[in-house]
Each structure stands twice: as structure tokens, then as C-alpha cells.
Design an enzyme around this catalytic site. Sequence first.
Site, PDB file in Angstrom:
ATOM      1  N   SER A  92      -2.976  -5.392   9.520  1.00  0.00           N
ATOM      2  CA  SER A  92      -2.953  -5.389   8.062  1.00  0.00           C
ATOM      3  C   SER A  92      -3.913  -6.450   7.523  1.00  0.00           C
ATOM      4  O   SER A  92      -5.064  -6.497   7.924  1.00  0.00           O
ATOM      5  CB  SER A  92      -1.514  -5.603   7.586  1.00  0.00           C
ATOM      6  OG  SER A  92      -1.351  -5.211   6.247  1.00  0.00           O
ATOM      7  N   ASP A 103       0.257   1.448   8.411  1.00  0.00           N
ATOM      8  CA  ASP A 103       0.178   0.000   8.634  1.00  0.00           C
ATOM      9  C   ASP A 103       0.622  -0.379  10.051  1.00  0.00           C
ATOM     10  O   ASP A 103       1.694   0.020  10.512  1.00  0.00           O
ATOM     11  CB  ASP A 103       1.074  -0.708   7.607  1.00  0.00           C
ATOM     12  CG  ASP A 103       0.858  -2.207   7.563  1.00  0.00           C
ATOM     13  OD1 ASP A 103       1.120  -2.873   8.585  1.00  0.00           O
ATOM     14  OD2 ASP A 103       0.436  -2.713   6.517  1.00  0.00           O
TER      15      ASP A 103
END
Length: 248
Positions: A43, A161
Site C-alpha cells: 500500500s 490492497d
Amino acid sequence: MGSVKKGIHLSFAGAGFLGVYQIGVARYLQENSVVIDKVGGCSSGSLVSCMLLDQYPAQQMRVKFGEISTLARKSKLGAFSPQFNVENFLKRYLLPALSDHVLERVNNRLYISLTKFNRRNVVVSQFNTKSDLIDALACSCFIPAYSGYSIPKFNGTRYLDGGITNNLPKISEETIFVSSFSGRGKHISPQDVKILKYPSFNLGGENVSLSPENIKRLMHAGFITTDSMYDQYEHQGYKDAAHFFTSR
């Protein structure tokens, strides 16, 4: 002849806008000419990892994050607003900042954590073009229903993610783990007082304490209200990195 100094292995956890803490760590590494071999990231941590390997000045990273944060503040939900499209922002703000040498600098040195739809973790480290690299970073940052509605693709496959399955990708047994949140098993992170008295939870394999300080940090991961708060987190990252490396 003197021996060649071996580069270190790092891993930067996902942390939303608290990636600015990791920018502080990056600034310490650059200012002290720490030799880096490989870096893992998830991320926002993958963004810092990429720019660090591309030799992008940490102070300019802070500017880039600040620009995106300013736009996020226009929504009450900050980075978690459906209108906050991660892929578009990366193409607008990060892609132009990457050097012409970025691929030779990051291939087989940058390890980005992604999550497949079957919740299997994938770590990628080979990128054919700058666009491929940006696609991988966008996938690693994509939180369903929060980072936009169009799920990004890397090499034709949609990913979510990386923090869902692996928030701190491990490169080797010598990997130095960096996180914006206090908790067990990390080398560079905030050191909250009496952390063991508080419960904790697992975030993609990362232990995160539920200390009062961390609860505030979790809120700030999606929304930092002022530039001075940004500066405080960046300074804390620098300070914690200095403590780690000078006490080794």
C-alpha cells in the site's frame, strides 16, 4: 582492497497517509547514505519503497504526499472517499516523478504485496514498463469500496490492497520491518509506553497494538487534518530510524 558493504533489506507496511512516517525513515536513510539492497512494501509503504529505490529525495516525497493529502481533505472521508481514486492520483502525481532509470533500479529489488480475489497473497518484483509499475502500486493501495469503484489491474489481473493478506512482506531473515503503528515484531515503529498492557490485532500479518496512541494513528491513516501534523509524523519516523540504526 576494502570489502563491499552489504546493503540492507527493508519492508514498509501499509499505513494510508501515515506513510509520511515512513518518509521520515527514508529521509534518515538518505541523509546517512545507508546502503539498501532490496525493499518490500505494501500500500502506501510500497510507494515510499519505490521512490526510495528510485533515489527520489525524501523531502520531495513529503511534498507529493502533501499535495495528495490536500486534495483528500476536500472530502469528509479523506482517502477513504469513493471519489478518491488511487490509480488516477498515482498516474497524475507519481508517474511524472519517476526517473528514466526507475525500472533498472527497482526490478528484482522492489517487492510489492498484492491480494488476489481468492485472498491469496502475491508479491511482485518484475515490471516491464513504468505503467506496469504504477499499475502494481495502484493495486497494492486499492481498498475495495473506498479507493474508487474501478479495481485496478496488473498484467491483466485485478488485485486488491496487499495489506489484506501481507502488510509487511518479508524479503529475508535479515529484513528490517518498518511500520507507522506500534506493535510487536517490528524494528522501526513508534514505541508506545506500556504497550503490552493493551490488546492487539492482526493486520495482514502485522501485529498492531490497540494503545490509545495507535487508535489516533489509525484514524490519521485515512485523514490528516494539518500540515503540522504531517510534519510531526515525518519527524517521528526520522527519530525512530535514527534510534534503531545508532543502537545496532
